[in-house]
Design a protein around this motif. Structure first.
Motif, short mmCIF file in Angstrom:
data_model
loop_
_atom_site.label_atom_id
_atom_site.label_comp_id
_atom_site.label_asym_id
_atom_site.label_seq_id
_atom_site.Cartn_x
_atom_site.Cartn_y
_atom_site.Cartn_z
N ASP A 1 -52.88 9.40 6.21
CA ASP A 1 -51.78 8.53 6.84
C ASP A 1 -52.15 7.11 7.15
O ASP A 1 -51.44 6.21 6.76
N ARG B 1 -51.55 5.52 3.74
CA ARG B 1 -49.95 5.46 3.47
C ARG B 1 -49.44 4.26 4.34
O ARG B 1 -48.54 3.54 3.77
N VAL C 1 -49.87 9.05 -2.40
CA VAL C 1 -51.05 9.49 -1.59
C VAL C 1 -50.97 11.21 -1.39
O VAL C 1 -50.10 11.49 -0.92
#
Length: 293
Positions: free
Chosen positions: A37, A40, A49
């Motif tokens: 995360d 990203r 990703v």
């Protein structure tokens, strides 16, 4: 182990190829969901990703599969946590013969130790989380310099949000009563949160979930909690609740909820991003610890 990864690699390369549209973006692999995360947030639409260890999964005991082998082989950039967290990552990377650049997200972070072993859960301090973000932006800028400005701008905006959340956590947690600042979790994953925010975390299992507490150590912890108490007990999303339930039964201390330690939640859960994970953990801690047992 290397034979296993070689077999996975061969199987992975036989899988259906990635569509051409996805190939226009830089291919990045992150070792686990929290790190994925963060990547990203920094890369935005510029990267595709892939995360090896997904939501609600335990990276400590994970065994890579054929799809993981293919993702690593095709990657241009790989981000790992380091500090001994992904015990399988080096073998996977070496066996894949990938040409990807590999970056360690915890570079520059001073590690804590638990019983003499390095604690890899550095993301549980938002100050460290900001260092992760800086390392990710630097790695992406080095690999893809034509988009360096975009990565840096995304990182600055993301860091500002994490800094605001960090300041809020400090303000809320410092108001907790002194006798309600002790927390018990299943495994020792929150040492960095403890150090950063003035709480005390106890756990029957050490930093590695692939372990069992001895009967003596568990009895010692239960006796300690009977004597001095604790603010609350918490189960975790990646571990069995049975130990915490046993401790609650024997001490009378209430279970205050569920914390996310090593992985995000599945879609629809309360911790689908690093920010949401920390916000959920903070709110859960505050609610439980603000109430007198």
């Amino acid at each position: 182990m290397k034979r296993l990864f070689s077999a996975l690699l061969v199987a992975g390369l036989a899988l259906t190829s990635i569509p051409a549209a996805a190939q226009d973006r830089i291919k990045v692999v992150a070792s686990f969901s929290i790190l994925g995360d963060m990547v990203r947030q920094v890369t935005g639409d510029l990267a595709e990703v892939t995360t090896i260890v997904g939501p609600d999964a335990d990276a400590h005991v994970y065994i890579p599969n054929a799809a993981d082998a293919k993702a690593v082989t095709n990657a241009e950039v790989i981000f790992v946590n380091g500090l001994g967290f992904e015990t399988w990552s080096q073998t996977l990377i070496e066996t894949s013969a990938t040409q990807a650049k590999v970056f360690v997200a915890t570079d520059g972070i001073t590690p804590l130790k638990v019983d003499g072993a390095i604690d890899p859960h550095a993301w549980n301090s938002l100050i460290n989380g900001m260092k992760y973000v800086a390392n990710i932006a630097d790695g992406m800028a080095e690999t893809d310099p034509q988009n360096a400005a975009a990565y840096k701008a995304n990182a600055r905006a993301y860091t500002a949000r994490l800094k605001a959340l960090h300041d809020r956590a400090l303000g809320q947690l410092k108001r907790l009563p002194a006798d309600q600042r002790t927390v018990v979790t299943a495994h020792d994953a929150f040492g960095y949160l403890e150090a950063a925010y003035g709480l005390t975390f106890l756990a029957p299992i050490g930093i590695d979930t692939d372990a069992e507490p001895s009967a003596r150590d568990l009895a010692k912890l239960i006796d300690h909690l009977k004597a001095v108490g604790a603010g609350a007990l918490f189960v975790e999303n990646i571990t069995s609740p049975s130990l915490i339930q046993q401790i609650a039964h024997e001490t009378g201390i209430q279970i205050g909820g569920r914390l996310f330690s090593d992985a995000l939640s599945e879609r629809g859960g309360p911790a689908t991003s690093y920010e949401k994970m920390f916000e959920h953990n903070l709110a859960t801690l505050i609610q439980a610890l603000s109430q007198k047992a």
